[in-house]
Design a protein around this motif. Structure first.
Motif, PDB file in Angstrom:
ATOM      1  N   UNK A   1      -8.857 -41.368 -73.261  1.00 18.87           N
ATOM      2  CA  UNK A   1      -9.513 -42.354 -73.796  1.00 18.87           C
ATOM      3  C   UNK A   1     -10.658 -42.915 -73.566  1.00 18.87           C
ATOM      4  N   UNK A   2     -11.053 -42.739 -72.228  1.00 20.95           N
ATOM      5  CA  UNK A   2     -12.207 -44.226 -71.512  1.00 20.95           C
ATOM      6  C   UNK A   2     -13.173 -43.171 -71.814  1.00 20.95           C
ATOM      7  N   UNK A   3     -13.036 -42.214 -71.391  1.00 17.36           N
ATOM      8  CA  UNK A   3     -14.525 -40.858 -70.859  1.00 17.36           C
ATOM      9  C   UNK A   3     -15.004 -40.503 -72.171  1.00 17.36           C
ATOM     10  N   UNK A   4     -13.691 -39.750 -72.910  1.00 16.54           N
ATOM     11  CA  UNK A   4     -13.564 -38.132 -73.226  1.00 16.54           C
ATOM     12  C   UNK A   4     -14.773 -38.889 -75.087  1.00 16.54           C
TER      13      UNK A   4
ATOM     14  N   UNK B   1     -22.989 -43.811 -80.563  1.00 22.63           N
ATOM     15  CA  UNK B   1     -23.074 -44.039 -79.297  1.00 22.63           C
ATOM     16  C   UNK B   1     -22.509 -45.438 -78.848  1.00 22.63           C
ATOM     17  N   UNK B   2     -23.006 -46.448 -78.935  1.00 28.38           N
ATOM     18  CA  UNK B   2     -22.978 -47.425 -78.599  1.00 28.38           C
ATOM     19  C   UNK B   2     -21.497 -48.261 -78.419  1.00 28.38           C
ATOM     20  N   UNK B   3     -20.206 -47.410 -79.508  1.00 29.06           N
ATOM     21  CA  UNK B   3     -18.450 -47.286 -79.428  1.00 29.06           C
ATOM     22  C   UNK B   3     -18.255 -46.604 -78.027  1.00 29.06           C
ATOM     23  N   UNK B   4     -18.854 -45.455 -77.898  1.00 28.08           N
ATOM     24  CA  UNK B   4     -18.582 -44.372 -76.949  1.00 28.08           C
ATOM     25  C   UNK B   4     -18.836 -44.909 -75.489  1.00 28.08           C
TER      26      UNK B   4
END
Length: 294
Positions: free
Chosen positions: A254-257, A277-280
């Motif tokens: 969930x963190x890196x995908x 982009x900010x959320x990712x």
């Protein structure tokens, strides 16, 4: 009429930028603080118990150090950017803490965390599924794993500084790999493919394989010891192993995908929405403050 439409469009763009800036501030400040405090507590506790630490505990210590470094370098520039510190040429920090330095440090410690989590999963697999090989897990082998994690991360984070890939400033205080340049250069595209294959897909495969194998091993060992009857203690142990394995794998994915998807999307010529982009980026950095809880 066209002039009025253009004015309205510019006003909407400015409003969206201010909204994203406020959101970035609200997200960076508490996330960075929680990460720093959580990993600081882990580092403090392990340092006090250093004389009785098991070999694998040093991997936990290394993970806390890398996550604490992410909380320092991964959030600080964003907070300073929000307060317009980097817009004043009189600040010495602007000439020292450049985008390349910031991007390098964030990527370095992020990859170290990923490598360390992968090493932890492999060690748990060896201890749980290959007990006859558990004697190999000692201070020497763990030290080699930590050195390898740092050198591997240093290679991939340092490559853009030498021309294979590059760093660029993104809005709201983030500096990261310039994924978009992969559209125009085969060398840059090879870097993007390489960093995601070796530092995302392989770690995900190893974690899922290790923890799923561990769950199967625990279940089969319980059935073989008492036939089909499993005691309540064994059931609790099985549930605990399953829960921890599921949480570790799910949290990592969930963190890196989202960051991996957005980055590959950009590298192949598609434009991601600014909010996505900010959320990712925030999701990727968030791993640094919930790793101590796991």
């Amino acid at each position: 009429m066209c002039l009025e439409c253009e004015i309205v469009r510019l006003c909407c763009v400015c409003a969206v930028k201010r909204l994203l800036q406020s959101f970035a501030f609200c997200a960076h400040l508490p996330s960075g603080w929680l990460s720093w405090v959580g990993n600081g507590v882990v580092i403090f506790l392990l340092s006090k118990q250093r004389r009785v630490l098991e070999p694998h505990d040093y991997l936990t210590f290394n993970l806390a150090v890398s996550d604490a470094s992410i909380s320092i370098f991964g959030y600080s520039r964003g907070i300073l950017e929000i307060f317009n510190v980097f817009r004043d040429d009189d600040f010495l920090i602007k000439s020292i803490w450049t985008c390349k330095v910031d991007g390098f440090l964030i990527l370095l410690f992020g990859l170290i965390s990923i490598n360390t989590l992968t090493a932890i999963s492999v060690i748990r697999y060896i201890k749980g599924c290959q007990p006859h090989q558990a004697y190999r897990i000692n201070n020497c082998s763990v030290a080699l794993a930590i050195v390898a994690a740092w050198l591997w991360a240093l290679f991939w984070a340092g490559a853009p500084l030498l021309g294979w890939g590059s760093y660029r400033a993104r809005k709201y205080g983030t500096c990261e790999i310039d994924w978009a340049r992969a559209r125009h250069s085969l060398d840059y595209k090879s870097y993007v493919v390489g960093i995601f294959f070796f530092n995302y897909f392989i770690p995900v495969f190893l974690m899922v394989f290790s923890y799923s194998s561990l769950i199967r091993s625990v279940r089969s060992s319980h059935k073989s010891t008492r036939g089909d009857e499993i005691s309540e203690r064994q059931r609790r142990m099985e549930r605990s192993v399953t829960r921890v394995s599921f949480v570790v794998c799910t949290a990592f994915i969930l963190a890196w995908s989202p960051y991996a998807v957005i980055s590959l999307w950009s590298a192949w010529g598609f434009q991601a929405p600014p909010l996505a982009s900010v959320l990712a980026s925030l999701f990727a950095k968030s791993a640094s403050f919930y790793n101590p809880l796991i």
